[in-house]
Write a protein that holds these residues in place. Structure first.
Motif, short mmCIF file in Angstrom:
data_model
loop_
_atom_site.label_atom_id
_atom_site.label_comp_id
_atom_site.label_asym_id
_atom_site.label_seq_id
_atom_site.Cartn_x
_atom_site.Cartn_y
_atom_site.Cartn_z
N MET A 1 0.95 -1.15 0.10
CA MET A 1 0.02 0.09 -0.02
C MET A 1 0.83 1.34 0.21
O MET A 1 2.05 1.46 0.65
CB MET A 1 -0.93 0.03 1.32
N ASN A 2 0.33 2.42 -0.77
CA ASN A 2 1.04 3.39 -0.74
C ASN A 2 0.29 4.75 -0.04
O ASN A 2 -0.47 5.28 -0.89
CB ASN A 2 1.48 3.87 -2.08
N GLY A 7 -3.36 10.68 3.59
CA GLY A 7 -3.82 9.55 4.25
C GLY A 7 -4.53 8.52 3.31
O GLY A 7 -4.70 7.32 3.77
N TRP A 8 -4.51 9.01 1.94
CA TRP A 8 -5.00 7.96 0.95
C TRP A 8 -3.93 6.73 0.84
O TRP A 8 -2.79 7.08 0.59
CB TRP A 8 -5.53 8.59 -0.24
N ALA A 140 -0.26 16.86 -12.33
CA ALA A 140 -0.26 16.97 -10.85
C ALA A 140 0.40 15.63 -10.21
O ALA A 140 1.47 16.02 -9.19
CB ALA A 140 -1.79 17.14 -10.42
N ALA A 141 0.37 14.69 -10.62
CA ALA A 141 1.22 13.43 -10.02
C ALA A 141 2.64 13.53 -10.22
O ALA A 141 3.78 13.37 -9.45
CB ALA A 141 0.64 12.12 -10.67
N LYS A 142 3.03 14.04 -11.38
CA LYS A 142 4.34 14.02 -11.80
C LYS A 142 4.99 15.20 -11.01
O LYS A 142 6.23 15.12 -10.72
CB LYS A 142 4.51 14.37 -13.56
N ALA A 143 4.13 16.25 -10.78
CA ALA A 143 4.58 17.47 -10.00
C ALA A 143 4.84 17.06 -8.42
O ALA A 143 5.34 17.86 -7.74
CB ALA A 143 3.82 18.63 -10.15
N GLY A 144 4.35 15.77 -8.04
CA GLY A 144 4.15 15.55 -6.79
C GLY A 144 3.29 16.06 -5.73
O GLY A 144 3.22 16.24 -4.66
N LEU A 146 0.28 15.14 -5.63
CA LEU A 146 -0.78 14.15 -5.24
C LEU A 146 -0.12 13.09 -4.16
O LEU A 146 -0.78 12.18 -4.12
CB LEU A 146 -1.37 13.19 -6.31
N GLY A 147 1.07 13.46 -3.92
CA GLY A 147 1.73 12.50 -2.95
C GLY A 147 2.22 11.30 -3.68
O GLY A 147 2.66 11.62 -5.04
N LYS A 148 2.66 10.09 -3.31
CA LYS A 148 3.34 8.97 -4.09
C LYS A 148 2.04 8.18 -4.86
O LYS A 148 1.18 7.77 -4.15
CB LYS A 148 3.78 7.99 -3.30
N VAL A 149 2.22 8.12 -6.05
CA VAL A 149 1.17 7.58 -6.96
C VAL A 149 1.80 6.09 -7.34
O VAL A 149 2.65 6.05 -7.88
CB VAL A 149 0.90 8.50 -8.11
#
Length: 279
Positions: A1-2, A7-8, A140-144, A146-149
């Motif tokens: 889990m990541n 907290g997601w 947004a994910a690549k820019a960090g 959204l946290g660790k995707v």
């Protein structure tokens, strides 16, 4: 889990998500030829109609025959949602008029895209909106942001985005085939709100909630179309796309830790209205 900063964490394994994405890809590839063929037929029907050639009327029994026959099991499921007594069959969901086709709204959309073409234009806009939302999620994910995707989540997003682009291309082919301009942007009045909401997302879970809303809206809009557009080719196009959109939504439920219990009758209360169009 990541886990992310909010907290997601992915409630299922990445292997499970990868298998679900593979199933979604297979379903899309299976429906793609039928979708493209029915879209071409729809464009020809509309073009012929605009030339003043009126073909024979298509009774409701023809619509049912398509959904139960050539449409396959997924389309038959949609028919149950359309005709069942327990579902939400609100005629106001798409501002339908007494002829059971979307009513024009707005000076430009009413003159450029009318009748079945108005629903086609709405469909293109919805697909483009989904493409943009998924693309912004990847950015947004690549820019960090959204946290660790998890990689499997990124693969699902990329795959869903590509499928929405295919759907938009099919609907745009109907518009251009009928002599109307294609739509390449997102002429929807809620677009700024959608992107603002996505811009505030700080976790995969928050982005997934927005994506789920867009997927539900698209699936329910197509469901409504199967019962209300005049052209059987239009019914065919909507019915081949809707199950794939529903699969996107089902997978997003898993991503959010929700078991996607199927509705006995898929509602249409979240279907998009033509009044959303700003073109």
């Amino acid at each position: 889990m990541n886990a992310t900063q909010d907290g997601w964490e992915l409630p299922i394994t990445e292997n499970q998500l990868a298998r679900l994405t593979d199933d979604m890809t297979e379903a899309h590839h299976e429906t793609l030829p039928a979708m493209q063929a029915s879209a071409a037929e729809l464009a020809e029907e509309i073009r012929t109609r605009s030339d003043g050639v009126q073909g024979p009327g298509r009774p409701a029994t023809d619509r049912r025959r398509f959904l139960l026959g050539a449409g396959g099991g997924a389309a038959a499921f949609l028919l149950a949602a359309c005709s069942g007594g327990g579902g939400d069959t609100s005629a106001a969901a798409l501002d339908a008029d007494s002829s059971a086709s979307p009513s024009p709204s707005g000076s430009s959309s009413g003159s450029t895209y009318t009748g079945d073409l108005q629903l086609v234009a709405l469909s293109v806009a919805l697909e483009n909106q989904a493409v943009g939302a998924y693309r912004a999620t990847l950015t947004a994910a690549k820019a960090g942001k959204l946290g660790k995707v998890p990689p499997a989540v990124a693969t699902f997003v990329t795959t869903a985005m590509s499928q929405h682009a295919d759907h938009a291309k099919a609907w745009n082919a109907v518009l251009t085939g009928a002599g109307k301009p294609a739509i390449h942007d997102v002429p929807l009045s809620d677009q700024n709100q959608v992107m603002a909401t996505l811009g505030k997302a700080t976790s995969v879970g928050a982005a997934a909630k927005l994506a789920l809303r867009l997927e539900d809206q698209a699936a329910q809009t197509y469901l409504y179309a199967t019962a209300h557009v005049k052209s059987v080719a239009g019914v065919s196009t909507a019915a081949t796309i809707a199950p794939v959109e529903a699969m996107h939504a089902a997978i997003l439920h898993f991503v959010l830790g929700q078991y996607p219990v199927p509705d006995a009758f898929l509602p249409v209360n979240s279907a998009a209205k033509p009044s959303l169009l700003t073109v």
